[in-house]
Enzyme design. Structure first.
Site, short mmCIF file in Angstrom:
data_model
loop_
_atom_site.label_atom_id
_atom_site.label_comp_id
_atom_site.label_asym_id
_atom_site.label_seq_id
_atom_site.Cartn_x
_atom_site.Cartn_y
_atom_site.Cartn_z
CD GLU A 364 -73.36 -109.76 107.77
OE1 GLU A 364 -72.69 -110.01 108.79
OE2 GLU A 364 -72.97 -110.01 106.61
C1 BGP Z 1 -69.64 -110.84 109.40
C2 BGP Z 1 -69.69 -111.59 108.10
C3 BGP Z 1 -70.49 -112.84 108.13
C4 BGP Z 1 -70.62 -113.53 109.46
C5 BGP Z 1 -70.70 -112.60 110.65
C6 BGP Z 1 -70.52 -113.23 112.00
O1 BGP Z 1 -68.39 -110.30 109.57
O2 BGP Z 1 -70.16 -110.81 107.03
O3 BGP Z 1 -70.01 -113.64 107.09
O4 BGP Z 1 -69.83 -114.61 109.56
O5 BGP Z 1 -69.77 -111.55 110.56
O6 BGP Z 1 -69.17 -113.40 112.34
P1 BGP Z 1 -68.51 -114.79 112.64
O7 BGP Z 1 -69.09 -115.76 111.70
O8 BGP Z 1 -67.06 -114.60 112.43
O9 BGP Z 1 -68.84 -115.09 114.08
#
Ligand code: BGP
Length: 464
Positions: A364
């Site tokens: 990610e």
């Molecule tokens: C990571 C997670 C995701 C996603 C992303 C973005 O921590 O694995 O699920 O949500 O972050 O963060 P956020 O949605 O809190 O802005």
């Protein structure tokens, strides 16, 4: 091509069941901690949008997988919802869930997209939370059974498994910093949850290997490299401790099969260690992964504390350091996260130099932006900032590869705008725009750019 990537490099994106499937209380699925929390405290969710109908992948999976293909993904991660597959957490399997997951796995394969399947993305079934959640070792056992069921049902086609996504987040959110259910603030309970999560991970790995399944199993960790304010020993020590708490607490057991002795000693000194049982050590040692997913969003800048700790305050990692707002840092103001592209290189270098250069990939990376409509031209979102964000991270990733990193791919967070927990739909992350009213999908400029990069397996700097 200026930035050419290795053959078979994984180009794709990541998502999760609770953030995209919707249908959170239908087709046999039971509630998770998110449904419960939304019931109890809807105002804690942006515009009071809860987990019920997130991004409607349950209805639109065929169209969405066609979009993945359009984006030239060769790999894609999503998760299985434990509460959909086994609504009570243990026992009977929901046949509608089996049909659903079979369909999406088969469709991905039909489109030439390799499915990466994660088993837990912050979505504890409420039935299991009522039994104590990760504080209870019976929930650990139930999770191992659930994992085994997934391997049995889908392992003939799924060859890339992940036990957890960012297992530290439910620990931080649920037991330390009050941003997830059950909103407890208690370090010792947090440590127990963290420890039991790794035991659950190791049991799932054991079941996978004992079952003789083909393929590989890993874990996905959010790594936040710690940068000290200065070279002063007090700042250095602060960064070292932050690293122990937030990175090495999961990274070391996942890659080395044991906890960092310095972390254990620190927790012991403050009477915060969880209860260990005979057999745990061997189990953890056997839970070392085949593949590590790295989620990277932001660095952690720290300095030493200037003030003494209130000895009556709850024990916290921040007893040992302070957060440091470095002047001039580049920020994503919508999410409040610093953007520091070199961090991706620093993580990969750390893995290469200190962890034996494991097989890994960026699982990610991404940028959440509010009110993206203002960037629409003829209906299409012209998100040049996202293109720059991805490109600049890829440049550092490329450098790590040249220096020998075994980073196998890059997955964007995320494919389609999805539900961001308590931020709901505030910040948008997708390559594909989701119109909340009509549920229509439309590829953003960044999606077209990424498709080109993926199909050419690289890019040249001034291309946009
Ligand atoms: C990571 C997670 C995701 C996603 C992303 C973005 O921590 O694995 O699920 O949500 O972050 O963060 P956020 O949605 O809190 O802005």
């Amino acid at each position: 091509m200026e930035y050419q990537f290795p053959q078979d490099f994984w180009w794709g994106s990541a998502s999760s069941a609770p953030q995209t499937e919707g249908a959170s209380l239908s087709f046999g699925k039971s509630a998770t901690v998110w449904d419960r929390w939304f019931d109890e405290a809807p105002t804690r969710f942006h515009r009071q949008i809860g987990p019920a109908e997130t991004s409607t992948f349950y209805q639109h999976w065929r169209e969405d997988i066609a979009l993945l293909k359009h984006l030239r993904h060769n790999t894609f991660r999503t998760s299985i919802a434990w509460s959909r597959l086994i609504p009570e957490g243990r026992g009977a399997v929901n046949p509608e869930a089996v049909t659903f997951y079979n369909q999406i796995i088969d469709e991905m394969l039909r489109q030439g997209i390799t499915p990466f399947i994660n088993l837990f993305h912050f979505d504890m079934p409420m039935a299991m939370q009522q039994a104590g959640g990760w504080e209870n070792r019976e929930v650990v056992a139930a999770y191992a059974d659930y994992a085994q069921t997934c391997f049995r049902l889908f392992g003939d086609r799924v060859k890339h498994w992940f036990t957890f996504n960012e297992p530290i987040v439910p620990v931080e959110g649920g037991y330390l910093y009050d941003f997830h259910y059950p909103n407890v603030v208690d370090f010792r309970r947090a440590a127990t949850v963290a420890y039991h999560t790794m035991l659950a991970h190791a049991q799932a790995v054991q079941r996978f290997r004992e079952g003789g399944h083909q393929g590989e199993i890993g874990i996905i960790l959010n790594l936040t490299p710690s940068y000290p304010r200065s070279s002063h020993p007090a700042d250095q020590q602060a960064a070292h401790i932050a690293d122990l708490f937030f990175n090495r607490s999961f990274l070391d057991p996942a890659l080395l099969g044991r906890y960092p002795p310095a972390l254990v000693a620190l927790l012991e000194e403050h009477q915060q260690l969880p209860v260990c049982q005979p057999g745990d050590e061997a189990l953890l040692a056997a839970g070392r992964v085949d593949l590590l997913g790295v989620n990277y969003y932001q660095p952690r800048r720290v300095k030493c504390r200037d003030a003494l700790v209130n000895p009556h305050s709850p024990f916290m990692p921040e007893w040992f350091f302070d957060h440091y707002a470095m002047p001039g840092r580049k920020m994503n103001p919508y999410r409040g996260w610093e953007i520091y592209e070199k961090g991706i290189y620093d993580i990969l270098s750390d893995l290469r130099q200190n962890y034996g250069n494991p097989r890994c990939f960026i699982s990610e990376n991404g940028m959440g932006v509010e009110d993206e409509q203002r960037f629409a031209r003829d209906g299409r979102i012209e998100d040049d900032y996202r293109i720059e964000f991805v490109r600049d991270h890829l440049i550092w990733l490329h450098r790590a590869l040249q220096e020998g990193s075994r980073c196998l791919g890059y997955h964007m967070w995320t494919f389609i705008d999805n539900w961001s927990w308590s931020n709901a739909y505030k910040n948008r992350y997708g390559f594909v725009q989701l119109d909340l009213d009509s549920q229509q999908r439309r590829v953003k400029k960044s999606g077209e750019w990424f498709a080109r990069v993926a199909s050419e397996n690289g890019f040249t700097l001034d291309e946009k």
